[in-house]
Design a protein around this motif. Structure first.
Motif, short mmCIF file in Angstrom:
data_model
loop_
_atom_site.label_atom_id
_atom_site.label_comp_id
_atom_site.label_asym_id
_atom_site.label_seq_id
_atom_site.Cartn_x
_atom_site.Cartn_y
_atom_site.Cartn_z
N ASP A 1 -1.33 6.86 7.75
CA ASP A 1 -1.54 7.52 6.46
C ASP A 1 -2.26 6.55 5.53
O ASP A 1 -1.69 5.52 5.15
N PRO A 2 -3.49 6.82 5.16
CA PRO A 2 -4.24 5.88 4.31
C PRO A 2 -3.59 5.64 2.96
O PRO A 2 -3.83 4.62 2.32
N ASN A 3 -2.73 6.57 2.53
CA ASN A 3 -2.05 6.40 1.24
C ASN A 3 -0.79 5.55 1.35
O ASN A 3 -0.16 5.24 0.36
N ALA A 4 -0.44 5.18 2.60
CA ALA A 4 0.76 4.37 2.82
C ALA A 4 0.41 2.95 3.29
O ALA A 4 1.27 2.22 3.76
N GLY A 5 -0.86 2.59 3.16
CA GLY A 5 -1.27 1.25 3.58
C GLY A 5 -0.74 0.18 2.65
O GLY A 5 -0.10 0.46 1.64
N ARG A 6 -0.99 -1.06 3.03
CA ARG A 6 -0.53 -2.19 2.23
C ARG A 6 -1.76 -2.99 1.81
O ARG A 6 -2.15 -3.95 2.48
N PRO A 7 -2.38 -2.58 0.71
CA PRO A 7 -3.66 -3.19 0.30
C PRO A 7 -3.54 -4.70 0.09
O PRO A 7 -2.57 -5.19 -0.49
N THR A 8 -4.54 -5.40 0.58
CA THR A 8 -4.61 -6.85 0.41
C THR A 8 -5.24 -7.15 -0.95
O THR A 8 -6.38 -6.74 -1.22
N LYS A 9 -4.53 -7.88 -1.77
CA LYS A 9 -5.08 -8.25 -3.08
C LYS A 9 -6.24 -9.22 -2.88
O LYS A 9 -6.16 -10.11 -2.03
N PRO A 10 -7.31 -9.06 -3.64
CA PRO A 10 -8.44 -9.99 -3.51
C PRO A 10 -8.04 -11.45 -3.60
O PRO A 10 -8.60 -12.30 -2.91
#
Length: 386
Positions: A57-66
Motif C-alpha cells: 500500500d503506497p499510503n502505508a510506506g515509511r518515507p525516508t526523510k531527506p
C-alpha cells in the motif's frame, strides 16, 4: 619548485617501486594467483535498507526523510538497498487480491516517487540496489494472495520479467557504479503462502535458475553492463553455487544465528514471550555458538568469492528485543567475519526497530540527534568498518 628535491623524491619513489617489484617477483606465481582469487568482485558497500516502498500500500510506506540520506552520506556510508513491493507502484484496487490481468498496471505517478528516492540517494554518492521484495508470484512475507507461483508458473515468470524490463529501460542511463538490480528478495518455498508461520525451505534450484536467467537476460538485453544480484536461497542465507554460470552476483544475510537476530520477533514466533533468554556466545544444548560458528556459516559464501562470484550482504542486523549488549557483541563478530571476506553490508532499515535511529530499544541511552533518537554505540560499531 626545487628541482634537486624533486629529483631526490623521484629516485626515492623509483627505489620503492623497484623493491616492490623485486619482492613480488620472489613470491611464487601460484601464491599471487591464490590471493587474487580471493578478491571479492563486488565492492564492499556499506549502508542501509530504505523502506519507503516496502508495503504493498503506497499510503502505508515509511518515507525516508531527506536528512536521513544526508546523514548516511555524511557518516561515510556508500550504499542503500530499496526493497519494493511491486503492487505499491501499480494502479489497482487494493481492497481485494491482485488479479493476473492487473500485475502490469504501472502507475507513472508512483514510479516517479521511486525515481525521486533513487535520484536523491545517487546525488549523495550512494550506490542504490533496487530490489523486488514482493514480485509477481512470490514474497517471503505472508498476509496476501498472489494469483500464481513465480517458481512454477510461466505466466508469473513473464510478469516478473516484464517488471524488470520496465526498470531496466527506465534506468538505462544510470551507470552500474551507481545502480544495481537485486532480482527478488529471499527465495523461499512456504507450504502455505498465507501463513507466516507455515513451514518451508529451499526453492528448487532448477526453478530458481530458470527464473533468474530469464530476468537476467531481460535486463541485459536493455543494458548489458547492468550489475544484477540474486539473493541466497531458503530465505536469503544459503549460497547458490548452481547460479555461478550466470552473470550474477549474490546477496547473503547477516541474521545468523536467528535466535539472536530475531529474538522475540512476533512475525517469527507464535508466542514471543515464551522464547528463552539469549546471550553471546549462544549456548544451544551441547553446542556453543561463537565467532567460529559464524565463520562456518559464511564458508559457502567465501567459496563463492573464491570462485569469482561477487557477494554482498544485502540485509543484516537485529530486532530491538535482543538485549543491546548481546546484540553489539554478536553483531561485532558478524561484521568481523564479513570484513575478513571482503563482504559489505546493508543494515535492515536506518530508522526503526533494526536501525541506528529510533529503534525503540528499552535498554539504550539514546543520543538526541536533531530531534531523533540515535543509538550511538551501534552507529560507531558500523563506522569502525568503514
Amino acid at each position: 619548485m626545487n628541482s634537486s628535491n624533486t629529483r631526490r623524491n623521484f629516485l626515492k619513489k623509483s627505489a620503492l617501486i623497484g623493491s616492490g617489484i623485486s619482492f613480488a617477483g620472489a613470491i611464487p606465481f601460484e601464491t599471487l594467483a591464490k590471493e587474487a582469487k580471493h578478491q571479492n568482485k563486488l565492492p564492499a558497500w556499506k549502508g542501509f535498507n530504505l523502506l519507503d516502498f516496502f508495503s504493498h500500500d503506497p499510503n502505508a510506506g515509511r518515507p525516508t526523510k531527506p536528512r536521513y540520506i544526508q546523514w548516511i552520506s555524511d557518516w561515510g556510508f556508500d550504499f542503500v538497498r530499496i526493497p519494493i513491493s511491486y503492487p505499491s507502484y501499480l494502479d489497482i484496487d487494493r481492497s481485494r487480491p491482485i488479479r493476473p490481468d492487473e500485475v502490469l498496471n504501472f502507475d507513472e505517478s508512483r514510479l516517479e516517487k521511486v525515481d525521486e528516492l533513487v535520484d536523491r540517494c545517487i546525488s549523495k554518492g550512494l550506490h542504490v540496489s533496487l530490489n523486488l521484495h514482493r514480485a509477481p508470484g512470490f514474497c517471503i512475507n505472508a498476509g496476501f494472495e498472489e494469483p500464481y507461483n513465480l517458481w512454477k508458473d510461466q505466466e508469473a515468470q513473464d510478469a516478473f520479467c516484464a517488471h524488470w524490463d520496465m526498470w531496466a529501460k527506465r534506468y538505462k542511463g544510470i551507470s552500474k557504479k551507481k545502480l544495481s538490480f537485486d532480482l527478488v528478495n529471499e527465495p523461499f518455498q512456504r507450504q502455505n503462502p498465507n501463513d507466516q508461520h507455515s513451514p518451508g525451505g529451499l526453492v528448487d534450484v532448477a526453478d530458481y535458475h530458470r527464473v533468474a536467467k530469464a530476468a537476467l537476460d531481460t535486463i541485459k538485453s536493455v543494458k548489458k553492463s547492468r550489475l544484477v544480484i540474486a539473493d541466497g536461497n531458503g530465505g536469503g542465507g544459503i549460497a547458490v553455487p548452481e547460479l555461478a554460470d550466470l552473470d550474477l552476483a549474490q546477496s547473503c544475510r547477516g541474521y545468523h544465528p536467528f535466535p539472536i537476530s530475531h529474538y522475540k520477533a512476533g512475525w517469527v514466533y507464535k508466542d514471543p514471550e515464551s522464547v528463552p533468554p539469549v546471550n553471546w556466545p549462544l549456548i544451544q544444548g551441547e553446542r556453543i555458538l561463537d565467532i567460529e560458528e559464524i565463520r562456518k556459516y559464511y564458508a559457502p559464501w567465501k567459496a563463492l568469492v573464491d570462485q569469482g562470484v561477487g557477494v554482498h550482504c544485502g540485509e543484516c542486523g537485529c530486532y530491538n528485543e535482543t538485549p543491546h549488549e548481546v546484540f553489539l557483541s554478536w553483531f561485532g563478530d558478524v561484521l568481523t567475519v564479513l570484513k575478513e571476506n571482503g563482504i559489505g553490508f546493508g543494515i535492515w532499515e536506518f530508522s526503526g526497530a533494526f536501525g541506528v535511529m529510533n529503534s525503540g530499544r528499552k535498554d539504550v541511552a539514546y543520543e538526541d540527534w536533531y530531534g531523533e533518537k540515535l543509538d550511538r554505540k551501534f552507529l560507531e560499531l558500523l563506522r569502525a568498518q568503514l
